[in-house]
Design an enzyme around this catalytic site. Structure first.
Site, PDB file in Angstrom:
ATOM      1  CG  HIS A  23      -3.220   1.301   9.385  1.00 44.24           C
ATOM      2  ND1 HIS A  23      -2.342   0.387   9.441  1.00 44.24           N
ATOM      3  CD2 HIS A  23      -3.948   0.767   8.585  1.00 44.24           C
ATOM      4  CE1 HIS A  23      -2.281  -0.645   8.737  1.00 44.24           C
ATOM      5  NE2 HIS A  23      -3.515  -0.398   8.271  1.00 44.24           N
ATOM      6  NE  ARG A  98      -3.692   1.036   1.081  1.00 44.40           N
ATOM      7  CZ  ARG A  98      -3.351   0.043   1.414  1.00 44.40           C
ATOM      8  NH1 ARG A  98      -2.372  -0.198   2.048  1.00 44.40           N
ATOM      9  NH2 ARG A  98      -4.288  -0.859   1.466  1.00 44.40           N
TER      10      ARG A  98
END
Ligand code: ADP
Length: 166
Positions: A23, A98
């Site tokens: 994050h 991702r």
């Protein structure tokens, strides 16, 4: 002709239970793109919640202050992300990617948000080293006593250790 550049405000919504280096990688990239970045911790009830929204906000706030992140703030929100974004007068929603697996879900979410609220989503790809990091996995590894020092910030690691001692 010289035109004043519009200041761009982004909202980065998520569960952040807990915030990971993945994050933070997205946040660091977001800082370079936007003038203002609001990290928005969703209060929606999630399964296996480890930290309360208040605790998650607190940890993120510690990191923002420690790292002196300019133009970055954190708060929690309830309800629809698009309604929250509108309330904050955000120009865009920021999300991290991702892998291709993320794209499926994120694509749907971004399309829906644009259809219902006309808001654009900007995606940034995480650094390869965090491509496998997820909060869910962090919670699992932590419960089994694994070493997470490379995947989460130090303050989160310390709180996690404390929480699991109980
Ligand atoms: P949500 O429950 O809304 O998916 P998360 O806290 O899991 O909330 O994730 C928030 C955002 O951060 C999502 O866009 C997610 O794809 C992204 N994200 C989560 N982990 C990583 C990571 N390791 N690298 C890059 N982005 C990530």
């Amino acid at each position: 002709m010289l035109m004043a550049r519009k200041s761009v405000r982004a909202v980065f919504p998520g569960s952040f239970d807990p915030i990971t280096n993945g994050h933070l990688d997205v946040i660091e990239r977001g800082i370079k793109l936007f003038d203002e970045l609001i990290i928005a911790v969703g209060k929606s009830p999630i399964k296996n919640q480890l930290f309360t929204p208040e605790e998650r906000v607190e940890m993120i706030d510690e990191i923002i202050r420690q790292r002196q992140m300019q133009g970055v703030s954190v708060e929690s929100f309830e309800g629809l992300t698009v309604e929250y974004a509108a309330k904050k007068k955000a120009d865009v929603i920021l999300r991290g990617l991702r892998s291709l697996t993320d794209v499926h879900y994120e694509f749907q979410l971004a399309m829906t948000n644009r259809a219902v609220a006309g808001i654009e989503t900007v995606f940034v790809m995480t650094s390869e080293q965090y491509g496998f990091t997820s909060s869910t996995l962090i919670r699992e590894i932590a419960s089994l006593g694994g070493d997470l020092s490379n995947l989460i910030p130090e303050n989160v690691y310390n709180r996690l250790k404390q929480r699991l001692k109980k």
